[in-house]
Enzyme design. Structure first.
Site: not given
Length: 579
Positions: A95, A197, A248, A323-324
């Site tokens: 990431d 990201d 993302e 995770h979000d």
């Protein structure tokens, strides 16, 4: 293109496994679970940020791109982890956060000293002599302001996220070179790709026009040189390698997806969108769940549209949590104990039978649920904490906000992985950085490993099915009964092989008319329940029941699927009709 056939498993290192009992998950902990990862049958691990960081946002604020976060371990341990994954034929995506750095990164430490410092232009600034900077919204700032004053330079720096995460100035070619050097360093290490990201935010309109919008994500995702930079990244770093990229893609629309992933454009390889994640929330409050729940007709329409967009090229992904986001079974199924296991299995079936690369988040495979904190003091996430402060400063109803967060908060998915029924779920013998869910005493990996009908064993079986059936990867997707409010039915067809999926997304028992005739004595290949009842073309579906029929020959639809304009194959071509 190996990523098309991959099943991605996302690991949140801080919460996966702690090896030294400091309460924080680490690389050595992941290494200790390599055999477990192999047993799942997954092909690729996406590892949330592991770089040096002061952890304002749990690693998404990077202070050193060339080293490992101290809490997570050492570069030597990273090398052991990577080697261990590759020995098990599992690839690794790192990431990588390149829209912004930490304010503790050496670049920003230098930049904020003087306007004459060469690193000053590594970031975006607004000189104070020009007056108040044009309003920009910060996702994580308690005041909502994305400009923060810096006394030494008498100027404001831009941060789309928290004030400790200043945005990099991609308009500066030297910044782009630095980013490409970082990527090359990790590629040389042997990583197989990057999850990028907030990558849609990297380009800024540096004329800084006054704007009036509440959809800041959409504005931020449409910088004037975004695709120029992505094409340059491809040329400088990715071209000629077997590296893949997962973007993302917050803020983009479905019509723009191919601009990022069509092969001839030479930009990125995969992206994931947020449209699905917006379902089931009211529009007049921050992440407030709609009391009516998820609209399945809207869900079917959305995911069908996203499948259709890739008919001409490119490749998509599909996920239901990360995770979000809150836990998958709590958001899309039901975590009431009556339905938790069965709905978790249904959602696993959905993800593994759609035409896209499926992404699972650690804990999905054992049906972990939301923890539902009651006090703001229990939260660790900057998003919840700062939004609470923001609403408090505006005199808003923080009690209602905390109630909403029990369903929607990011920390719901960040509680420690539940390995066993011991005090801290086998995650640590120390004090966990965030509370462990009390239900770990009966929801845990150790118990499910022994239970042949557990969610975990079901996950492994359907993973194996997808890996041995190319039709579930590459086959054409066809939706049936689009307006049915409870049942999601679709086929996947490749050459002369077809699979039929029938999924009950509700708590109700449904008598459902199949979209085509099938043999009366047919049995499903996959059934997440012990029961199965088919009579006269009517299928009785228990709450959250999921069925896979196949492999079948392509067939003609019956009147129950009259909205389908043509059969998958004409009867005379297929040579037979399943009856």
């Amino acid at each position: 293109m190996w990523w098309k056939e991959s099943i991605i498993y996302q690991i949140y290192p801080r919460s996966f496994k702690d090896s030294n009992n400091d309460g924080i998950g680490d690389l050595a902990g992941i290494i200790s679970k390599l055999d477990y990862l192999e047993s799942l049958g997954i092909d690729t691990v996406w590892l949330n940020p592991i770089f040096g960081s002061p952890n304002d946002d749990n690693g998404y604020d990077i202070s050193d791109y060339y080293d490992i976060m101290k809490e997570y371990g050492t570069m030597q341990e990273f090398d052991i982890l990577l080697q261990g994954l590759h020995q098990r034929k599992i690839k690794l995506l790192l990431d990588l956060v390149v829209n912004h750095t930490s304010d503790e990164h050496p670049w920003f430490k230098e930049a904020r000293l003087s306007r004459e410092n060469p690193y000053y232009n590594y970031y975006h600034w607004w000189p104070a002599e020009k007056g108040k900077p044009p309003f920009r919204f910060s996702h994580f700032d308690p005041s909502g302001q994305a400009w923060t004053y810096n006394k030494a330079t008498d100027s404001y720096y831009l941060h789309y996220f928290s004030a400790k995460m200043p945005d990099l100035n991609w308009e500066n070619p030297q910044v782009r070179k630095e980013v490409y050097d970082i990527m090359r360093f990790w590629i040389k290490k042997g990583v197989d790709g990057f999850r990028l990201d907030a990558i849609c935010y990297i380009s800024k309109d540096t004329t800084w026009p006054e704007i009036k919008t509440h959809d800041w994500g959409a504005y931020y995702a449409h910088g004037p040189h975004l695709h120029d930079y992505l094409q340059e990244m491809n040329k400088e770093v990715l071209e000629g390698t077997d590296i893949t990229t997962l973007a993302e893609a917050a803020g983009i629309t479905i019509d723009e997806a191919l601009h990022f992933v069509e092969e001839h454009r030479k930009e990125l390889h995969m992206l994931y969108h947020f449209e699905g994640m917006n379902l089931g929330y009211l529009k007049d409050a921050y992440k407030r769940p709609d009391p009516k729940g998820i609209d399945l007709v809207a869900l079917k329409s959305l995911y069908t549209s996203w499948d259709n967009i890739y008919e001409t090229g490119g490749w998509g992904t599909i996920y239901l949590t990360n995770h979000d986001q809150p836990r998958m079974v709590s958001r899309w199924g039901s975590d009431i104990e009556t339905y938790r296991e069965i709905s978790a299995k249904m959602l696993i079936t959905f993800l593994l039978t759609m035409r896209a690369t499926p992404i699972f988040y650690n804990g999905d495979e054992i049906g972990m649920t939301n923890i539902r904190f009651e006090s703001i003091d229990d939260y660790k996430d900057i998003d919840t904490i700062n939004m609470y402060k923001y609403l408090q400063s505006k005199g808003e109803d923080t009690t209602r906000f905390l109630l909403d967060q029990q369903m929607a908060a990011r920390d719901n998915s960040r509680t420690p992985f539940q390995w066993d029924d011991s005090k801290y779920a086998g995650f640590t013998d120390g004090t966990p950085w965030i509370k462990v869910n009390d239900n770990h005493t009966f929801i845990n990996e150790a118990a499910q490993e022994k239970d042949e009908r557990s969610i975990l064993q079901f996950f492994k079986q359907v993973v194996l099915l997808r890996k041995h059936q190319p039709v579930l990867v590459y086959g054409k997707y066809q939706l049936y009964d689009a307006e049915h409010p409870q049942v999601y039915t679709y086929t996947r067809t490749l050459d002369k092989t077809m699979f039929l999926m029938v999924l009950n997304f509700s708590k109700e028992t449904i008598v459902y008319k199949l979209p085509f005739l099938m043999e009366t004595d047919i049995e499903p290949l996959v059934n997440n329940m012990l029961t199965f009842e088919l009579e006269g073309g009517n299928l009785t579906l228990a709450p959250y029941q999921a069925l896979i029929f196949g492999p079948l020959p392509p067939v003609m639809p019956t009147a129950a699927a009259a909205e389908v304009k043509a059969a998958v194959l004409p009867l005379e071509e297929s040579g037979e009709l399943a009856v």
